[in-house]
Each structure stands twice: as structure tokens, then as C-alpha cells.
Design a protein around this motif. Sequence first.
Motif, short mmCIF file in Angstrom:
data_model
loop_
_atom_site.label_atom_id
_atom_site.label_comp_id
_atom_site.label_asym_id
_atom_site.label_seq_id
_atom_site.Cartn_x
_atom_site.Cartn_y
_atom_site.Cartn_z
N LEU A 50 0.84 -1.18 0.00
CA LEU A 50 0.00 0.00 0.00
C LEU A 50 0.88 1.23 0.00
N ASN A 51 0.36 2.30 -0.52
CA ASN A 51 1.08 3.56 -0.50
C ASN A 51 0.85 4.22 0.85
N PRO A 52 1.89 4.39 1.66
CA PRO A 52 1.69 5.00 2.98
C PRO A 52 1.34 6.49 2.90
N ASN A 53 1.56 7.12 1.75
CA ASN A 53 1.28 8.55 1.59
C ASN A 53 0.04 8.79 0.74
N PHE A 54 -0.92 7.86 0.79
CA PHE A 54 -2.06 7.94 -0.12
C PHE A 54 -2.86 9.23 0.04
N GLU A 55 -3.00 9.74 1.26
CA GLU A 55 -3.79 10.97 1.45
C GLU A 55 -3.07 12.19 0.86
N GLU A 56 -1.77 12.28 1.09
CA GLU A 56 -1.02 13.42 0.56
C GLU A 56 -0.99 13.40 -0.97
N VAL A 57 -0.75 12.22 -1.54
CA VAL A 57 -0.70 12.10 -2.99
C VAL A 57 -2.09 12.37 -3.58
N GLY A 58 -3.13 11.81 -2.95
CA GLY A 58 -4.50 12.03 -3.44
C GLY A 58 -4.88 13.49 -3.42
N ALA A 59 -4.58 14.17 -2.32
CA ALA A 59 -4.92 15.60 -2.20
C ALA A 59 -4.14 16.43 -3.23
#
Length: 192
Positions: A68-77
Motif C-alpha cells: 500500500l502507498n503509505p502517503n495515499f492521502e497526501e498524494v491524493g490531495a
Amino acid sequence: GFYMAFLFLARSSPPHRLLVLALLLLLPLSESVRYAPASSLRLSSPRPWNEHVKAPPTLQRLRGGSSLNPNFEEVGAAFVGHYYKMFDTNRASIRSLYQDNSMLTFEGEKFQGVEAISQKLNGLQFQTVEHEIVTSDYQPTNGGGILVFVCGHLKVDGSEHPMKFSQVFTLAPLPGGQGYYCFNDVFRLIYG
């Protein structure tokens, strides 16, 4: 008898528990109950499935071992800000966010590949558009991707009456870890 009533007691609602408890007090204890494992006689709710696991500070693995991408929220935003800025200011450049295996579903019509998606988005019948993001949600997906869900308002050609929309993206990692591209894009206006 006693053991089954006890299991019912552990899983029943509070009014039923009192009734079963009263019945249990009237029944004699049998040898099988006296030696039943303590874990099977617990009345409290079970511990969470992952309580015994010392989880790392960020998500790293999903069941089955998929990363899983641990930075999914930052990348998504960051993607949401970039996508709608490009769409609102230079729609022709948005083609750079898609690949040949990308798919767009726009109001029920499906388009596959960079050329088809670009033609659809650039052929929309308005000159200017302004997106206002109301909510955005992000989740990691198998293989390091990111699921993005956006709700908001859009104004076309300076209209005073914004339209509501929702849009879902699946971001997939580019080969070699060079960033992400839009693998899936589903857009709907919300009527009513």
C-alpha cells in the motif's frame, strides 16, 4: 443445555441476558461446563482482530501481502488540486495525466486511451469552467495505487447556478516509481 444457554447469553441483547441468566442460576453446573475453556465463557465483546498486532505508524501492507502507498492521502490531495487546476485553466494539458490503458466514464459514456479521453474532455461544450471541491476522500489500493472520491460544484461559462458533481479516480503508479497516472476516471453530474 447449560453451555448453549451460556453462549446465547454472551451473544444476546441485554433484556434476553437477564432471562437467560435467571434460567442459568436455576440449573446445576455440570462437569463439562466446569472445565470449559475460559475464552468460550467470556461475556465481554471480543478484542479487535488486530489488537495483538503492533502496527507500524503508517499503512504498509494489506492482507495477502500487497503493498500500500503509505502517503495515499497526501498524494491524493495533491492530485485533486493539480487535476482541477489543469482542467479549469488549460484543459488540453490534462491528457498528460492519462495513459493508453486509462478509461474515462463520463455521464455513462466510456472512453479508453489518451486520445479518446482527451477528445472527450476537450470537446465539452463550454469555454470556461470553475470547480469548487466540497469533499475529497482517499484510500490506498492494491499495488500502491490510490482511490480518490471527489464531490463538488462546477460553474460553466460564468453561470450563477453551479451544478453538483461527483468524480472517482483510481491513480496507478507509473513504471519505475516515477509518479502516478489516472487509470480510471468516472464523472457524474448530480441532478435533483
